[in-house]
Design a protein around this motif. Structure first.
Motif, short mmCIF file in Angstrom:
data_model
loop_
_atom_site.label_atom_id
_atom_site.label_comp_id
_atom_site.label_asym_id
_atom_site.label_seq_id
_atom_site.Cartn_x
_atom_site.Cartn_y
_atom_site.Cartn_z
N THR B 18 0.83 -1.20 0.00
CA THR B 18 0.00 0.00 0.00
C THR B 18 0.87 1.25 0.00
O THR B 18 0.67 2.18 -0.78
CB THR B 18 -0.89 0.03 1.26
OG1 THR B 18 -1.47 -1.25 1.39
CG2 THR B 18 -1.97 1.09 1.15
N ASP B 71 -2.12 8.48 10.51
CA ASP B 71 -3.22 7.77 9.83
C ASP B 71 -2.80 6.34 9.43
O ASP B 71 -3.15 5.85 8.36
CB ASP B 71 -3.66 8.55 8.59
CG ASP B 71 -2.55 8.73 7.57
OD1 ASP B 71 -1.37 8.45 7.91
OD2 ASP B 71 -2.84 9.15 6.44
N ALA B 73 -3.47 2.88 10.05
CA ALA B 73 -4.54 2.07 10.66
C ALA B 73 -3.98 0.83 11.37
O ALA B 73 -4.37 0.52 12.50
CB ALA B 73 -5.55 1.66 9.59
N GLU B 74 -3.06 0.12 10.70
CA GLU B 74 -2.52 -1.11 11.28
C GLU B 74 -1.78 -0.84 12.59
O GLU B 74 -1.84 -1.65 13.52
CB GLU B 74 -1.59 -1.80 10.27
CG GLU B 74 -2.31 -2.45 9.09
CD GLU B 74 -2.65 -1.45 7.99
OE1 GLU B 74 -2.39 -0.22 8.17
OE2 GLU B 74 -3.20 -1.87 6.96
N LEU B 104 -10.03 4.79 10.01
CA LEU B 104 -9.08 4.97 8.90
C LEU B 104 -9.28 3.93 7.82
O LEU B 104 -9.12 4.20 6.64
CB LEU B 104 -7.64 4.90 9.44
CG LEU B 104 -7.20 6.06 10.30
CD1 LEU B 104 -5.91 5.71 11.07
CD2 LEU B 104 -6.97 7.31 9.46
N ASN B 105 -9.59 2.72 8.24
CA ASN B 105 -9.77 1.63 7.28
C ASN B 105 -10.90 0.71 7.72
O ASN B 105 -10.68 -0.26 8.46
CB ASN B 105 -8.46 0.83 7.12
CG ASN B 105 -8.62 -0.30 6.11
OD1 ASN B 105 -9.67 -0.44 5.48
ND2 ASN B 105 -7.59 -1.12 5.96
N LYS B 107 -12.23 -1.60 6.40
CA LYS B 107 -12.13 -2.98 5.95
C LYS B 107 -10.98 -3.73 6.61
O LYS B 107 -10.59 -4.80 6.14
CB LYS B 107 -11.96 -3.01 4.42
CG LYS B 107 -13.22 -2.61 3.69
CD LYS B 107 -13.09 -2.83 2.21
CE LYS B 107 -14.43 -2.56 1.52
NZ LYS B 107 -14.32 -2.66 0.07
N LEU B 108 -10.45 -3.18 7.67
CA LEU B 108 -9.32 -3.82 8.35
C LEU B 108 -9.86 -4.96 9.24
O LEU B 108 -10.22 -4.76 10.40
CB LEU B 108 -8.55 -2.78 9.18
CG LEU B 108 -7.25 -3.26 9.82
CD1 LEU B 108 -6.26 -3.78 8.77
CD2 LEU B 108 -6.61 -2.14 10.63
#
Lengths: 367, 169
Positions: B18, B71, B73-74, B104-105, B107-108
């Motif tokens: 990414t 930012d 997310a992980e 932030l995500n 779909k995480l």
């Protein structure tokens, strides 16, 4: 439903220089009607799902002509009211021969990584469907040697001829055993079961869908102490599941049901996974079935040798029926006071899906 | 633990792709490129420390990674996890980071998994079910692990989840 664009097929066929008649419109995308949380089942590329094929499969599933004397259909051993099992310890074939093993439930069979109790190589419903039709040891539906006669009969019957034509458009002669198996497999993939009290508790976030007793039973079922979910886990309360884009290998367990020689021998008719691998260590290893609808599928185990769920629990509480050296190390036994056993049984009752056993889409078609 | 580390490694791979993709696409400035690179490096160190079970040290690295790149997310997700491992006193803070990771995500998948477990530990079963339902759409196998935690009402000991137990004996 995908929107239909009038004339698109015509434009394409003209562009390709074909006559408009030659372009068969592609079938609409299949509507799975998946229960909440259920993934899209995997489907072999050579047998895409269509509503017409599923409908043909349903008719064939209940068609007694698919047996040596017109007495047996798939539904003879897979009855909807019993979550597609037969209520017998061991399945009974069309000639009265007993099968060594019990008829398995077809609920959510689309997600099973292998089919049947002990065959690691039987992965596709298209292949599995041929087994009961053609098997001679024992005879199940007894179709071996009579395939042509039956196919000719199906072709001659206007109703089945119409269903075959709709299911296999553009195929000149769809009357083959492979097509029969494809249609049966398509129907079987639609036998989805995800409307139990447990599902309503989980997905509808209905805290009252399971009674207090059932919820206590659920805690026990999923606890490390009892370990039931170690083999019957995940959304299907079974072993590993497969779905579109997510492969998995089946697992087989020896639950210590037999130990005929002190070295873990099982009765000759049912050596389990060893039947296929020939490995001594695979003696007595069978696949963990789904526990969905388990209250409807008595008697239990691969050979129907345990009559009730209460006895199944007692057996696991004792750590298995024998002290077989091949028994899974998971079977260490546990203490379960009577009130906890009642809770666990209540939870297992909560896995029954009344929709599955009454859904007219899965029932015998009107004649 | 090993399962979670594996998840983290997968996340890391995705993250690298990414980052590489977005940096290439945006042609971002040298400065922010360095910031993202440093954040990724710190994040990786955090993942290694998590694998060793050193959650306090891992937490530091994720915090530092977020100082470079808020930012991320992980990093929020894993910071949430390491905070949660510090005990009940850190649950509120852990939850904030899971929430931020999903902001932030959305779909995480791993963040729904971790947050769902935290909801169970906080006794908030209905919220855990909601995370499970969302997770089921993203990653059914991970959802099965969360299902195990929700239904058991307890976090499994050792390597968590149903899938980890499905090993041939």
């Amino acid at each position: 439903m995908r929107p239909v664009i009038p004339g698109a097929g015509l434009a394409l066929s003209l562009a390709l220089g074909l006559s408009p008649v030659a372009a068969a419109p592609p079938p609409p995308p299949f509507e799975w009607r998946l229960p909440p949380g259920f993934p899209v089942p995997g489907v072999p590329a050579g047998n895409p799902m269509t509503a017409a094929k599923v409908e043909l499969g349903r008719h064939l599933f209940y068609d007694r002509r698919l047996s040596l004397d017109g007495s047996y259909s798939c539904a003879s051993c897979h009855r909807q009211a019993l979550a597609f099992t037969d209520g017998r310890p061991r399945a009974l074939g069309a000639t009265g021969q007993l099968h060594p093993r019990s008829a398995m439930s077809l609920a959510n069979v689309a997600y099973e990584p292998a089919l049947g109790w002990d065959d690691p190589g039987l992965r596709r419903l298209e292949e599995q469907a041929r087994v009961p039709m053609l098997n001679r040891h024992p005879v199940e539906m007894g179709l071996k040697g009579k395939e042509r006669t039956v196919l000719v009969r199906l072709r001659a019957d206007p109703r089945s001829a119409r269903l075959f034509a709709a299911a296999f458009p553009g195929v000149r002669n769809p009357f083959s055993l492979s097509r029969v198996a494809q249609a049966l497999a398509s129907f079987e993939r639609t036998l989805l079961s995800g409307d139990s009290a447990f599902d309503r508790w989980l997905y509808d976030r209905d805290a009252d869908a399971l009674s207090d007793s059932q919820q206590r039973g659920m805690r026990l079922f999923f606890s490390a102490r009892l370990g039931c979910s170690g083999c019957h886990g995940g959304f299907n309360l079974s072993g590993p599941t497969v779905h579109a884009g997510s492969p998995a290998a089946p697992l087989f367990h020896n639950t210590g049901l037999y130990d005929l020689d002190g070295r873990g021998a099982y009765p000759a008719a049912n050596p389990g996974l060893r039947r296929f691998t020939r490995r001594a260590a695979d003696m007595g290893r069978f696949r963990a079935p789904t526990l969905r609808n388990i209250a409807l599928t008595a008697p239990y185990m691969h050979d129907g040798s345990v009559a009730t769920l209460s006895e199944v629990i007692d057996l696991y509480a004792r750590g298995g029926r024998t002290a077989s050296p091949l028994k899974s190390p998971r079977l260490t036994g546990f203490r379960l006071p009577p009130e906890q056993k009642r809770d666990l049984l209540a939870f297992l009752d909560g896995l029954t899906d009344e929709t599955l056993v009454t859904d007219p889409r899965f029932a015998a078609p009107a004649r | 633990m090993s399962k979670e580390v594996k998840k983290a490694a997968v996340l890391m791979t995705l993250l690298c792709l990414t980052l590489a993709g977005s940096l290439y696409a945006r042609g971002s400035s040298k400065k922010s490129e360095d910031g993202a690179g440093e954040a990724a490096k710190l994040y990786n160190q955090g993942v290694d420390l998590m694998a060793k079970g050193d959650f306090a040290a891992a937490r530091e690295r994720f915090t530092q990674a977020l100082a470079k790149k808020e930012d991320f997310a992980e990093a929020h997700n894993n910071l949430g996890y390491t905070l949660r491992k510090q005990g009940q006193g850190s649950y509120d803070e852990a939850l904030k980071h899971y929430d931020r990771a999903l902001e932030l995500n959305p779909k995480l998948a791993a963040a729904y998994h971790y947050r769902g477990v935290l909801h169970v530990l906080r006794g908030d079963e209905e919220k855990a079910k909601a995370d499970h339902a969302r997770l089921a759409e993203l990653d059914r196998k991970m959802a099965d692990e969360l299902l195990q935690v929700i239904a058991a009402g307890e976090e499994p000991q050792g390597s968590s989840g149903v899938a980890a137990k499905w090993k041939n004996e």
